[in-house]
Design a protein around this motif. Structure first.
Motif, PDB file in Angstrom:
ATOM      1  N   MET A  52     -48.234  30.107  31.357  1.00 17.47           N
ATOM      2  CA  MET A  52     -47.188  29.330  32.023  1.00 17.47           C
ATOM      3  C   MET A  52     -45.856  29.407  31.280  1.00 17.47           C
ATOM      4  SD  MET A  52     -48.684  28.157  34.661  1.00 17.47           S
ATOM      5  CE  MET A  52     -49.828  29.522  34.646  1.00 17.47           C
ATOM      6  N   GLY A  53     -45.835  30.131  30.159  1.00 17.59           N
ATOM      7  CA  GLY A  53     -44.590  30.315  29.421  1.00 17.59           C
ATOM      8  C   GLY A  53     -44.432  29.427  28.204  1.00 17.59           C
ATOM      9  N   TYR A  54     -45.422  28.600  27.916  1.00 17.21           N
ATOM     10  CA  TYR A  54     -45.352  27.736  26.734  1.00 17.21           C
ATOM     11  C   TYR A  54     -45.732  28.537  25.501  1.00 17.21           C
ATOM     12  CZ  TYR A  54     -45.081  23.755  29.900  1.00 17.21           C
ATOM     13  OH  TYR A  54     -44.685  22.875  30.873  1.00 17.21           O
ATOM     14  N   ASP A  55     -45.168  28.131  24.361  1.00 17.81           N
ATOM     15  CA  ASP A  55     -45.468  28.803  23.111  1.00 17.81           C
ATOM     16  C   ASP A  55     -45.385  27.796  21.972  1.00 17.81           C
ATOM     17  OD1 ASP A  55     -46.110  30.856  21.356  1.00 17.81           O
ATOM     18  OD2 ASP A  55     -44.734  32.257  22.299  1.00 17.81           O
ATOM     19  N   HIS A  56     -45.760  28.218  20.781  1.00 18.20           N
ATOM     20  CA  HIS A  56     -45.715  27.330  19.617  1.00 18.20           C
ATOM     21  C   HIS A  56     -45.137  28.065  18.414  1.00 18.20           C
ATOM     22  CE1 HIS A  56     -49.648  29.234  18.651  1.00 18.20           C
ATOM     23  NE2 HIS A  56     -49.917  29.014  19.930  1.00 18.20           N
ATOM     24  N   GLN A  57     -44.089  28.849  18.662  1.00 14.61           N
ATOM     25  CA  GLN A  57     -43.450  29.608  17.594  1.00 14.61           C
ATOM     26  C   GLN A  57     -42.522  28.750  16.744  1.00 14.61           C
ATOM     27  OE1 GLN A  57     -44.214  32.798  16.784  1.00 14.61           O
ATOM     28  NE2 GLN A  57     -45.771  32.625  18.360  1.00 14.61           N
ATOM     29  N   THR A  58     -41.959  27.698  17.333  1.00 14.71           N
ATOM     30  CA  THR A  58     -41.090  26.787  16.593  1.00 14.71           C
ATOM     31  C   THR A  58     -41.716  25.394  16.615  1.00 14.71           C
ATOM     32  OG1 THR A  58     -39.793  26.040  18.507  1.00 14.71           O
ATOM     33  CG2 THR A  58     -39.060  28.083  17.402  1.00 14.71           C
TER      34      THR A  58
END
Length: 158
Positions: free
Chosen positions: A130-136
């Motif tokens: 869905m386009g979510y990420d956890h890079q920051t």
């Protein structure tokens, strides 16, 4: 949501396979996705996910879940506009690949059941589609917050 489900080695019970499909259907409804949405889920071994991880991410070790989002632009490839009404295509969000062996290891490591871990990995991979990420730290807070909200609402609290 249509979910194409593949258990390459027949390693899941019927209940575990149903959980993954049901939690993803629940998440798609909570996110108000079209009924014509699609994704695929493949259950693999540590050996297979390590091959995939090495080939596509350059990391030669097993991981728990990998997602390949269809909406991510890839240099030199044509992007499909799923919102183009003339095409009338279902929106295929992408592919989620889960290592059942790593899921079992993590369930034991984190002190909860395999059922909960499989639900977590499915939702985690789905949110990446869905386009979510956890890079920051900011992105992580948003993604992990939504992930926890979905799992709790489904009944898979930690």
């Amino acid at each position: 949501m249509q979910i194409d489900f593949m258990d390459e080695m027949n390693l899941l019970t019927t209940e575990q396979a149903d959980l993954i499909q049901n939690v993803l259907t629940f998440a798609s409804e909570e996110l108000k996705l079209s009924d014509r949405s699609e994704c695929s889920v493949t259950i693999v071994t540590n050996e297979r996910i390590q091959e995939i991880n090495a080939e596509y991410r350059g990391i030669d070790r097993p991981t728990d879940v990998i997602s390949f989002a269809m909406d991510d632009p890839v240099e030199g490839e044509l992007m499909i506009d799923f919102d183009d009404e003339e095409l009338d295509l279902p929106h295929h969000y992408g592919d989620i690949i889960i290592s059942i062996e790593r899921a079992k290891e993590q369930a034991e490591e984190y002190g909860h059941g395999l059922y909960r871990e499989l639900g977590f990995l499915a939702v985690h991979g789905f949110l990446h589609l869905m386009g979510y990420d956890h890079q920051t730290p900011e992105d992580e807070k948003v993604m992990f917050g939504l992930q926890k909200e979905l799992l709790n609402a489904y009944g898979l609290e930690k």
